[in-house]
Design an enzyme around this catalytic site. Structure first.
Site, short mmCIF file in Angstrom:
data_model
loop_
_atom_site.label_atom_id
_atom_site.label_comp_id
_atom_site.label_asym_id
_atom_site.label_seq_id
_atom_site.Cartn_x
_atom_site.Cartn_y
_atom_site.Cartn_z
N LYS A 22 0.84 -1.21 0.00
CA LYS A 22 0.00 0.00 0.00
C LYS A 22 0.87 1.25 0.00
CE LYS A 22 -1.70 1.63 4.07
NZ LYS A 22 -1.42 3.06 4.32
N ASN A 23 1.88 1.24 0.87
CA ASN A 23 2.68 2.47 1.03
C ASN A 23 3.62 2.74 -0.14
OD1 ASN A 23 1.33 2.91 3.36
ND2 ASN A 23 3.05 2.52 4.75
N ARG A 92 -4.74 10.56 4.67
CA ARG A 92 -3.71 11.58 4.85
C ARG A 92 -2.69 11.59 3.71
NH1 ARG A 92 -2.80 13.94 9.29
NH2 ARG A 92 -0.65 14.10 8.65
N CYS A 116 -5.33 12.84 13.46
CA CYS A 116 -5.30 11.43 13.10
C CYS A 116 -5.18 10.64 14.39
CB CYS A 116 -4.11 11.23 12.18
SG CYS A 116 -3.41 9.62 12.10
N ARG A 121 0.55 14.34 13.51
CA ARG A 121 1.04 14.15 12.14
C ARG A 121 1.04 15.43 11.30
NH1 ARG A 121 -0.81 8.33 9.90
NH2 ARG A 121 1.06 8.51 8.67
N PRO A 122 1.89 16.39 11.67
CA PRO A 122 1.96 17.63 10.90
C PRO A 122 2.55 17.42 9.51
CG PRO A 122 3.69 17.57 12.56
CD PRO A 122 2.86 16.34 12.76
N ILE A 123 2.42 18.45 8.64
CA ILE A 123 3.03 18.35 7.31
C ILE A 123 4.04 19.48 7.10
CG2 ILE A 123 1.14 17.10 6.17
CD1 ILE A 123 0.39 19.97 5.00
N ASP A 124 4.48 20.10 8.22
CA ASP A 124 5.39 21.24 8.13
C ASP A 124 6.66 20.91 7.34
OD1 ASP A 124 5.83 19.51 10.33
OD2 ASP A 124 7.23 20.93 11.20
N LEU A 125 7.17 19.69 7.49
CA LEU A 125 8.42 19.34 6.82
C LEU A 125 8.22 19.23 5.30
CD1 LEU A 125 9.67 16.68 9.41
CD2 LEU A 125 10.36 19.08 9.24
N ASP A 304 4.86 0.55 12.05
CA ASP A 304 3.66 -0.11 11.53
C ASP A 304 3.55 -1.58 11.95
OD1 ASP A 304 2.87 2.23 10.38
OD2 ASP A 304 3.32 1.66 8.32
N ARG A 397 -8.50 -0.52 5.00
CA ARG A 397 -7.68 0.53 4.39
C ARG A 397 -6.32 -0.04 3.98
NH1 ARG A 397 -6.14 4.56 8.06
NH2 ARG A 397 -4.76 4.92 6.32
C1 UD1 Z 1 4.47 6.83 6.43
C2 UD1 Z 1 3.59 5.62 6.25
C3 UD1 Z 1 3.07 5.13 7.60
C4 UD1 Z 1 4.23 4.90 8.56
C5 UD1 Z 1 5.13 6.13 8.63
C6 UD1 Z 1 6.40 5.90 9.45
C7 UD1 Z 1 2.60 5.94 4.08
C8 UD1 Z 1 1.38 6.24 3.28
N1 UD1 Z 1 2.46 5.97 5.40
O1 UD1 Z 1 3.65 7.86 7.00
O2 UD1 Z 1 2.37 3.91 7.38
O3 UD1 Z 1 3.73 4.63 9.85
O4 UD1 Z 1 5.54 6.52 7.31
O5 UD1 Z 1 7.11 4.83 8.95
O6 UD1 Z 1 3.65 5.64 3.53
N2 UD1 Z 1 6.47 14.64 10.74
C9 UD1 Z 1 6.50 15.97 11.04
N3 UD1 Z 1 6.29 16.87 10.06
C10 UD1 Z 1 6.07 16.49 8.77
C11 UD1 Z 1 6.04 15.12 8.45
C12 UD1 Z 1 6.25 14.21 9.45
O7 UD1 Z 1 6.71 16.35 12.20
O8 UD1 Z 1 5.89 17.37 7.91
C13 UD1 Z 1 6.68 13.64 11.80
C14 UD1 Z 1 5.47 12.73 12.01
O9 UD1 Z 1 4.52 13.34 12.86
C15 UD1 Z 1 6.11 11.52 12.63
C16 UD1 Z 1 7.45 11.44 11.90
O10 UD1 Z 1 7.69 12.75 11.37
O11 UD1 Z 1 6.35 11.73 13.98
C17 UD1 Z 1 7.54 10.45 10.78
O12 UD1 Z 1 6.40 10.57 9.95
P1 UD1 Z 1 6.44 10.25 8.40
O13 UD1 Z 1 7.63 9.40 8.11
O14 UD1 Z 1 6.30 11.50 7.65
O15 UD1 Z 1 5.13 9.37 8.21
P2 UD1 Z 1 4.15 9.38 6.98
O16 UD1 Z 1 4.88 9.62 5.72
O17 UD1 Z 1 2.96 10.21 7.29
#
Ligand code: UD1
Length: 418
Positions: A22-23, A92, A116, A121-125, A304, A397
């Site tokens: 899926k991922n 997401r 969530c 789970r922010p998207i700032d990065l 996961d 899902r």
């Molecule tokens: C992906 C996987 C999810 C898995 C996760 C970690 C998909 C669709 N989902 O989620 O199944 O559990 O990787 O292996 O591939 N973070 C920030 N800011 C950001 C982005 C992330 O602070 O802009 C933090 C997150 O809150 C978390 C960490 O970084 O604490 C890692 O998250 P991330 O690797 O981005 O997870 P996803 O890509 O959402």
């Protein structure tokens, strides 16, 4: 609302095949937005999240056709560059359309995903990285509004390793002018799968699978054809399911080399695991020890699989300390496992599991997220009597026909429409 009824006490034995990841599938589907024409994916799992992504791509004006495990995506000139809240809130990963849209069309309007179950789970990065390539970004009515005439390659250093962030910037950088260097990039196999597809499309990428990825931008990309890698999380879940019942289960069509930490920890606990290139087997085992596990980015133990491994540790001989470092709220399954009789003390990011064989008794429990649902089904396999796992839609899902796969191994998992 669907639930599943698990009758405990059956030993699983036999062979089962893993589905496509899926991922991997999700970012690959968004990568298609980088090139108009016909994209073809083999081994695409049949899951709710894939369906939601098809819906979003269709809203953009693409045509998607998912027959069996073959997914065809025809990318036309886009009708809109907006990813509406109604779709993004369901999934997401929709944020992954940001990079391709801004790179190809210079414009994107993507709803903020919101909260969530497993954390903020922010998207700032993601946003900082896209800005580093020269995009202007503002927030408007709950949407990320991004504009750029032409993205320009830059150095992007992620302060935290992020899978989605790395994927978004990797896709955007392919059509940026000049070189992009991504530091502290995620090294997950799904990143490598995405890079391999982008390379087939004509992108110039080096270093995927390491912490430094460089991308030399090109002016256009073309559609391609690709076989999606096996789902390592599903494969690991099936292996744990076999292990907890003490049976002998072989998972075929998987990639054991994508699961080094799980295999190492299961061996440390006392399981015998044999592996070949695309097959792994957990052998019969009547007792195992508690082992400590800390989740971290790949190749360390995957977050996961944390919930499923915790279920396994409830049956261990001894104590296991499980530390979650990726998501701040990923112990929602703990209280449900405790309702089944497990002895677990959760602290903020650490759970102490005092294992005892046969401690679980069937009860109604509530699934709170995708992997928590799998953990409760696994616990139900060894709980005495019946365990009803409610809110099972989470499972759909991310797992393709999990109950059929488990039943094929001798389990009794029945879906109920309540
Ligand atoms: C992906 C996987 C999810 C898995 C996760 C970690 C998909 C669709 N989902 O989620 O199944 O559990 O990787 O292996 O591939 N973070 C920030 N800011 C950001 C982005 C992330 O602070 O802009 C933090 C997150 O809150 C978390 C960490 O970084 O604490 C890692 O998250 P991330 O690797 O981005 O997870 P996803 O890509 O959402």
């Amino acid at each position: 609302m669907d639930s599943v009824l698990v009758k405990g006490g059956r030993v699983l034995n036999g062979e089962v095949e893993a589905s496509g990841a899926k991922n991997s599938a999700l970012p690959l589907m968004f990568a298609t937005l980088l090139a108009e024409g016909d994209h073809v994916f083999h081994n695409t799992p049949r899951l709710k999240d894939i369906q939601s992504t098809c819906e979003l791509l269709n809203l953009f004006g693409c045509q998607t056709q998912h027959d069996g495990h073959l997914l065809k995506i025809k990318v036309n000139k886009l009708k809109t560059r907006e990813a509406h809240y109604d779709v993004v809130r369901k999934m997401r990963a929709s944020i992954l359309c940001l990079g391709p849209l801004i790179a190809k069309y210079g414009e994107a309007h993507v709803s903020l995903p919101g909260g969530c179950a497993i954390g903020t789970r922010p998207i700032d990065l993601h946003l900082e990285a896209i800005k580093a390539l020269g995009a202007e970004i503002r927030m408007e009515n709950g949407y990320v509004v991004a504009h750029a005439k032409k993205l320009k390659g830059a150095n992007v250093l992620f302060e935290t390793t992020t899978v989605g962030g790395t994927e978004n910037i990797l896709m955007a950088a392919c059509l940026a002018e000049g070189e992009t260097r991504i530091e502290n990039a995620a090294k997950e196999p799904e990143i490598v799968d995405l890079a391999n597809y982008l390379i087939k499309m004509g992108a110039k990428i080096k270093g995927a699978g390491t912490s430094i990825i460089t991308v030399e931008g090109v002016s256009t990309l073309k559609p391609a054809e690709h076989e999606i890698i096996a789902d390592r999380i599903e494969a690991g879940t099936l292996l744990i399911a076999g292990a907890i019942t003490g049976g002998e289960v072989t998972v075929k069509k998987c990639r054991p080399d994508h699961l080094p930490a799980l295999i190492e920890k299961m061996r440390e606990a006392g399981f015998k695991i044999s592996q070949e290139a695309t097959t792994m087997t957990v052998h019969k085992c009547s007792s195992w020890s508690g082992v400590d596990v800390t989740t971290a980015p790949h190749p360390a133990f995957p977050t996961d699989l944390q919930a499923q491994f915790m279920a396994l540790m409830t049956q261990a001989d001894g104590t296991s300390v499980i530390t979650e470092t990726i998501f701040e709220n990923r112990f929602m399954h703990v209280q449900e496992l405790v309702r089944l009789g497990a002895d677990i003390t959760p602290k903020t990011r650490v759970a102490v599991v005092r294992g005892k064989k046969g401690c679980l008794q069937g009860a109604p429990v509530m699934a709170t997220d995708l992997r928590a649902s799998a953990s409760l089904v696994i616990a139900g396999l060894v709980a005495s009597g019946e365990t009803q796992v409610n809110r099972i839609y989470h499972l759909d899902r991310g797992y393709e026909r999990l109950e059929d796969k488990l039943n094929g191994l001798g389990a009794s998992v029945i879906r109920k429409n309540t």
